[in-house]
Structure formats: C-alpha cells, structure tokens
Design an enzyme around this catalytic site. Structure first.
Site, PDB file in Angstrom:
ATOM      1  N   PHE A 111       0.809  -1.224   0.000  1.00 28.40           N
ATOM      2  CA  PHE A 111       0.000   0.000   0.000  1.00 28.40           C
ATOM      3  C   PHE A 111       0.841   1.272   0.000  1.00 28.40           C
ATOM      4  CE2 PHE A 111      -2.784  -2.987   2.598  1.00 28.40           C
ATOM      5  CZ  PHE A 111      -3.533  -3.392   1.502  1.00 28.40           C
ATOM      6  N   ALA A 167       6.215  -7.600  17.301  1.00 24.50           N
ATOM      7  CA  ALA A 167       5.446  -6.455  17.788  1.00 24.50           C
ATOM      8  C   ALA A 167       4.840  -6.697  19.164  1.00 24.50           C
ATOM      9  CB  ALA A 167       4.352  -6.110  16.780  1.00 24.50           C
ATOM     10  N   LYS A 226      14.576 -11.434   5.274  1.00 24.94           N
ATOM     11  CA  LYS A 226      14.514 -12.460   6.324  1.00 24.94           C
ATOM     12  C   LYS A 226      13.148 -13.133   6.373  1.00 24.94           C
ATOM     13  CE  LYS A 226      11.937  -9.977   9.330  1.00 24.94           C
ATOM     14  NZ  LYS A 226      10.714 -10.371  10.070  1.00 24.94           N
TER      15      LYS A 226
END
Length: 368
Positions: A111, A167, A226
């Site tokens: 996006f 996160a 990764k």
C-alpha cells in the site's frame, strides 16, 4: 529545528517536533506506544500528541478510529495493550500529516505507493522520515528499498528502523533491540547527527535498545528478505524435521541474504548483517516466532494455501514474506543472465515455488 506553524503566535508548542505515524497495524501500534511515551518524557523536543493515521474500518459496530481514541487501545491489531492517551487515531491522511515534522512509515508495503501518491503536496518543508516497512520494490530488473522510494517520491531524508522486533513482545516491554540506518556518508560519530538524535530519542527505551549504522539499504533489505527465510523455517517445522534441519535452513538463508545484498546493493556492508539486529538477529527471531513462520507451518500441516490462511490466521492481512519471495523471484528471473553467485539463490527460489507454484514442501532442500 523545524519551527511549528504556531510559532507566529508565540505558542509554547513553537519549535517542537510533531510526529505522525503512517499505519496502525500491530507493529505501527506498538511503535506508537513507545513514541507516545518518549514524546511525553521529552516535552522540550516533542509535541506530546502522536497522530496515527488509521485505515478506517468497522470494529464491533463502531469505527476503529473511534474505538482507539476512546479506549486508547487498538483491539483490531494489538488487543489488550494501552498505546497511550496521547496517541490520536486519524482516518484522514492529509489531516494526519498536516503539521508533522517527523513521519514514521509502517504500512504494509503493497500500500505504500498509493499512500505516497496521496501524500504528494501535503507535507511540510523540512520533514524527516523513517521507515519500518519490510520488503522491497521490484520493477523488472530494478529493485529499490522503501527508504529510497519514500525519499525520492517526497524529496525528504528517510532513515530505516528494523530488527528482531516481534510487535507483541515490544508492546509488552520485553527486552529487544533494533537497528537504525541513517542516510549519511559520514564515517565519524553517528550519535551526534541530528537524524540519530531525533529517532533515538523517539524510539529508544531501557527495554528497546537501538544501535546505529550508516547503511539504510542494508537495514531495509535485512528486514525484508529475512521473511523469506522464516517461511522456509516454518515449512521445516510443519514437516517435523527438527532442530538440525531448521538450523541448516537458517544458515543457508542467511548466506543467501548476505550474498544477495552485497551482489545487488554494493553500498551495503557485511557487518550490517553479521553484527546488527536487522541481520542475523532478525532471522533468528522470525524463524522462532513471527507470522511468516506460523503461516508456513500451517500450510504444511493443513494443506491450505496462503490466501486461505491469511483469512483464518491473519484476519485477512497479507503475508509479507510470500510477497517478498515473489518479488525476489521476479527480480532474479529478470537478472538471470547476470547473477554472479555460484548456484544462484536456491532457497529463495524454493520458497517461491512452494508458495506460488505448488511445489511440495519436502522438496525445499533438493537444490541447496
């Protein structure tokens, strides 16, 4: 220091950095929590309010921005975590960046182009940016990091922050480290640079440590590539092949990442991948945890395809590792006559084949 528009009125906010976060997923919300806390702790440098541009959607019958602003949580992407009373969700991108002097990009990479198009002409002079987006932009035989895309499209300097940063763990204040890549040719004291002072003050905490390198492209590439390796590790987990096989895949994947970056991005340095969190550290974390590993394991165990698992395991979000594997395959195919690495990049190609070409996961190691 960039002067705030309110300086003409002698406001106490004059001269303060004003932060806007472009994106509100789990990582965007986790970093908003850190930025909000550090902005409040540094009132002489930062305006306390952190604006978080949020794609408006329904959450249990209410607009998500309304829920975030009333509860100070993002229940859609980072549930049960208070991200700070000074974080304000804003659905209008233009309003979100209107007064910003520091932009944090953390949107899904597919996006970004549309977001930059909408931002054109809406940001102030002198704005600085940092990207936390993982992946690369590929057009035929050309590949560009997202820091370069942001910098060239908006004509602003763009740093990069990436590392072994799950996160949810960062949001829970569990110890982790990250790498800040700064756009500079300086070989002197990086800590004295304005960009470093800005971003380290905004991001670093006792539990979220940041090391600085003069290698923006290396930081971006490590964080993107990764994810392909973590998919391969997930396939190994799904097959039940054990720790030895997983270690071999991680080592092989690291060498392909390292060699790929040095071959096609000669400005990058080995030390970025060998010594920094954005390199081998991020590979380890992603191959142990993370959504790419999780989805790849489920692919093997359930026989479901990526689209089905995105709906059930990721609530419709796109699997970044699969998109990056496709981009790298397309790039290598376009460059097939000029690839210098002996044997090419067989692990990257195998992951693409499993994700998009119906190759059996058991064949992952055949050409390594």
């Amino acid at each position: 220091m960039i002067r705030d528009k309110s300086s003409a009125n002698g406001s106490a906010d004059a001269g303060l950095e004003r932060v806007a976060i472009i994106g509100s997923g789990n990582w965007g919300s986790a970093i908003a929590r850190i930025a909000a806390s550090n902005a409040k702790a540094n009132p002489r440098q930062f305006h306390p309010e952190i604006i978080m541009w949020t794609h408006e959607e329904d959450f249990e019958g209410r607009p998500l921005t309304e829920v975030i602003n009333s509860t100070h949580e993002n229940p859609r992407y980072l549930p049960h975590v208070n991200i700070g009373e000074n974080v304000r969700a804003e659905k209008d991108l233009g309003k979100a960046v209107a007064n910003a002097t520091a932009l944090i990009f953390v949107t899904p990479h597919q996006f970004l182009e549309a977001t930059l198009e909408e931002l054109s002409g809406k940001i102030r002079d002198g704005v600085r940016a940092v990207t936390l987006i993982k992946g690369v932009k590929v057009e035929g035989s050309d590949m560009t990091t997202f820091a370069s895309v942001i910098s060239s499209r908006l004509n602003i300097p763009c740093s990069a922050l990436c590392g072994a940063n799950i996160a949810q763990e960062v949001a829970m204040d569990l110890f982790s480290e990250s790498t800040l890549g700064i756009p500079t040719s300086s070989s002197g004291d990086l800590e004295s640079l304005p960009e470093v002072k800005l971003w380290k003050t905004l991001f670093q905490t006792p539990k979220f440590r940041i090391r600085v390198v003069a290698d923006v492209e290396g930081v971006c590439l490590g964080g993107g590539l990764k994810n392909i390796i973590s998919l391969a590790a997930g396939f190994i987990d799904g097959l039940g092949w054990g720790a030895n096989a997983k270690a071999a895949i991680m080592r092989t994947g690291f060498m392909e990442l390292h060699d790929f970056c040095l071959e096609f991005f000669p400005s990058t340095t080995s030390s970025t991948f060998l010594q920094e969190s954005c390199g081998f550290g991020d590979i380890i974390a992603s191959c142990i945890g993370g959504r790419n590993r999780k989805v790849a394991e489920a692919m093997v165990k359930t026989g479901k395809n990526i689209s089905e698992l995105e709906d059930t395991l990721l609530d419709g979000q796109k699997l970044q590792g699969a998109l990056t594997a496709r981009d790298i395959h397309n790039f290598l195919h376009a460059r097939r006559d000029s690839v210098k690495r002996p044997g090419g990049y067989p692990l990257f190609e195998a992951v693409w084949n499993i994700c998009y070409n119906n190759m059996e996961p058991e064949k992952l190691i055949d050409n390594l």
